[in-house]
Design an enzyme around this catalytic site. Structure first.
Site, PDB file in Angstrom:
ATOM      1  N   HIS A  49       0.841  -1.044   0.372  1.00  0.00           N
ATOM      2  CA  HIS A  49      -0.207   0.145   0.410  1.00  0.00           C
ATOM      3  C   HIS A  49       0.834   1.159  -0.505  1.00  0.00           C
ATOM      4  O   HIS A  49       2.239   1.051   0.191  1.00  0.00           O
ATOM      5  CB  HIS A  49      -1.316  -0.089   1.369  1.00  0.00           C
ATOM      6  CG  HIS A  49      -0.173  -0.141   2.182  1.00  0.00           C
ATOM      7  ND1 HIS A  49       0.237  -1.096   3.502  1.00  0.00           N
ATOM      8  CD2 HIS A  49       0.624   1.023   2.907  1.00  0.00           C
ATOM      9  CE1 HIS A  49       0.680  -1.030   4.266  1.00  0.00           C
ATOM     10  NE2 HIS A  49       1.257  -0.002   4.488  1.00  0.00           N
ATOM     11  N   HIS A 132       6.222   5.661  -1.401  1.00  0.00           N
ATOM     12  CA  HIS A 132       6.218   4.167  -1.700  1.00  0.00           C
ATOM     13  C   HIS A 132       5.046   3.299  -0.775  1.00  0.00           C
ATOM     14  O   HIS A 132       4.551   3.316  -0.164  1.00  0.00           O
ATOM     15  CB  HIS A 132       8.043   4.325  -0.717  1.00  0.00           C
ATOM     16  CG  HIS A 132       7.819   4.212   0.862  1.00  0.00           C
ATOM     17  ND1 HIS A 132       7.459   5.137   1.493  1.00  0.00           N
ATOM     18  CD2 HIS A 132       7.224   2.953   1.358  1.00  0.00           C
ATOM     19  CE1 HIS A 132       7.415   5.110   3.017  1.00  0.00           C
ATOM     20  NE2 HIS A 132       7.347   3.944   3.028  1.00  0.00           N
TER      21      HIS A 132
END
Length: 205
Positions: A49, A132
């Site tokens: 995620h 990220h």
């Protein structure tokens, strides 16, 4: 019937998630690293995620108002065109893949989400966004595997996708031994996707 009582608090965050084909593409690029660095602790692909706001441990009573606020706001947030690109690490311990595409839009979305959370009266540590996808963690005595695995991802450029949903996610961090597990509390369609889709996506039972 669920024999487990609802916890008095939850550790939660708000996030985006890449689609399955984008995750599968990155998983394929990671196969050499998985074989070469067997001591790394790899995150499950279904748990990948992009965190927009990490709220930490919240009282369970704070979650329903937050769900309601996010449900109302999600259709006004724009869908974004993003892709995964390259790799890096934090402190030689945490391996990640970077986010490319409409990164400015991603920062605006994170800002809007964080303002909404504060408007709900929820305090949290407002760290600068560093988009990220966390992939793996090293053991304390291994300062080599993560930087080398990150270098192996330097040339990776993933396919472009359009974000569809905003996710409110809970985790089991601090709730006993074993790997970290995440679950959607709820997810809502973003922007134009909300006008063509079926609205909210309930959490899995």
């Amino acid at each position: 019937m669920d024999d487990h009582p609802e916890p008095s608090s939850l550790r939660v965050f708000v996030a985006l998630a890449p689609p399955d084909d984008a995750k599968d593409e990155l998983a394929g690029a990671l196969e050499p690293a998985r074989a070469r660095y067997p001591r790394l602790r790899w995150n499950r692909i279904e748990d990948w995620h992009i965190t927009l706001a990490f709220l930490g441990e919240l009282p369970s009573t704070a979650v329903p108002p937050l769900r309601s606020a996010l449900a109302g706001a999600a259709p006004s947030y724009p869908a974004l065109d993003l892709n995964l690109r390259g790799g890096g690490h934090f402190d030689e311990r945490l391996l990640w893949s970077g986010i490319d595409g409409d990164v400015e839009g991603l920062h605006r979305l994170a800002t809007d989400v964080r303002e909404l959370i504060r408007a709900c009266g929820i305090g949290f540590r407002d760290r600068p966004l560093n988009p990220h996808l966390t992939l793996a963690r090293s053991r304390r005595d291994d300062a080599v595997s993560v930087p080398q695995a990150a270098a192996g991802l330097a040339g990776f450029v993933g396919l472009r996708w359009r974000t569809e949903r905003l996710h409110l996610v809970g985790s089991n961090i601090g709730r006993g031994p074993g790997p970290i597990r995440y679950r959607d509390i709820e997810a809502w369609r973003l922007g134009a996707a909300a006008r063509t889709g079926d609205g909210a996506s309930p959490a899995e039972p």
